[in-house]
Design an enzyme around this catalytic site. Structure first.
Site, short mmCIF file in Angstrom:
data_model
loop_
_atom_site.label_atom_id
_atom_site.label_comp_id
_atom_site.label_asym_id
_atom_site.label_seq_id
_atom_site.Cartn_x
_atom_site.Cartn_y
_atom_site.Cartn_z
N ASN A 17 2.25 1.61 4.53
CA ASN A 17 2.51 0.37 5.27
C ASN A 17 2.18 0.50 6.76
O ASN A 17 2.84 -0.09 7.60
CB ASN A 17 3.95 -0.09 5.04
CG ASN A 17 4.21 -1.52 5.49
OD1 ASN A 17 5.25 -1.81 6.07
ND2 ASN A 17 3.30 -2.43 5.25
N CYS A 36 -1.53 0.84 7.54
CA CYS A 36 -2.97 0.55 7.63
C CYS A 36 -3.32 -0.70 6.83
O CYS A 36 -3.38 -1.80 7.38
CB CYS A 36 -3.81 1.73 7.10
SG CYS A 36 -3.59 3.28 7.99
N ARG A 37 -3.56 -0.53 5.53
CA ARG A 37 -4.09 -1.61 4.71
C ARG A 37 -3.16 -2.80 4.55
O ARG A 37 -3.57 -3.95 4.76
CB ARG A 37 -4.48 -1.08 3.32
CG ARG A 37 -5.63 -0.12 3.35
CD ARG A 37 -5.82 0.56 2.02
NE ARG A 37 -4.72 1.49 1.79
CZ ARG A 37 -4.60 2.22 0.69
NH1 ARG A 37 -5.47 2.10 -0.29
NH2 ARG A 37 -3.60 3.06 0.56
N SER A 38 -1.93 -2.57 4.13
CA SER A 38 -1.05 -3.73 3.86
C SER A 38 -0.70 -4.51 5.13
O SER A 38 -0.68 -5.74 5.08
CB SER A 38 0.19 -3.33 3.05
OG SER A 38 0.97 -2.36 3.70
N ASP A 58 -8.33 3.66 1.32
CA ASP A 58 -7.45 3.92 2.46
C ASP A 58 -8.25 4.46 3.65
O ASP A 58 -8.88 5.51 3.54
CB ASP A 58 -6.39 4.94 2.04
CG ASP A 58 -5.23 5.04 3.01
OD1 ASP A 58 -5.31 4.45 4.11
OD2 ASP A 58 -4.24 5.71 2.67
N CYS A 86 0.86 -1.18 0.00
CA CYS A 86 0.00 0.00 0.00
C CYS A 86 0.90 1.23 0.00
O CYS A 86 2.06 1.15 -0.41
CB CYS A 86 -0.98 -0.01 1.17
SG CYS A 86 -0.26 0.25 2.80
#
Length: 145
Positions: free
Chosen positions: A11, A13-15, A112, A8
């Site tokens: 690095n 939040c999402r990933s 995001d 993402c």
């Protein structure tokens, strides 16, 4: 050992959520021939994950509190078998450096949640989990057929 990298922007939040949730899926399925991690295209190496990302993953019995952000490097590009990106834009950026058959976008892209409240992070984690379940076979496959 096959290496999968979740990608993402920062690095935090999402990933890391995708990495943690996917790691739990691998453990639940007793698959130990796959290694997964995460990195960000613009990560500040060493940053802690968003507190709401940690709390959201806890709802799915996943602990990402020890995660520390890292930026995509040439070594990561060379040593990774498959990149699972959170958006088409992340995939497009990576496609300048690695063959497109090594790149997959998770679902239709994952918005995001950065700066959002816990509920937004839980919704994000749930959409990541659902996409990982739907795309599990294509993620672990040798190519993106």
């Amino acid at each position: 050992m096959k290496r999968i990298m979740f990608v993402c922007h920062g690095n935090i939040c999402r990933s890391p959520m995708a990495e943690g949730l996917f790691r739990k899926m691998l453990e639940d399925k007793k698959i130990n021939s796959i290694e997964c991690s995460s990195a960000g295209l613009f990560a500040m190496t060493g940053d802690e994950p968003s507190i709401n990302a940690v709390k959201a993953c806890e709802r799915f019995a996943t602990d990402i509190s020890a995660h520390r952000a890292r930026r995509i490097t040439a070594y990561i590009l060379d040593e990774t078998d498959k990149f699972v990106c959170m958006t088409k834009e992340h995939a497009a950026s990576l496609s300048m450096y690695v063959p497109s058959e090594k790149i997959l976008v998770l679902g239709n892209g994952v918005p995001d949640p950065y700066g959002g409240n816990l509920e937004e992070y839980i919704i994000c984690a749930n959409s990541i989990k659902n996409a990982l379940e739907t795309q599990f076979e294509s993620i672990i496959a040798e190519d993106n057929q």
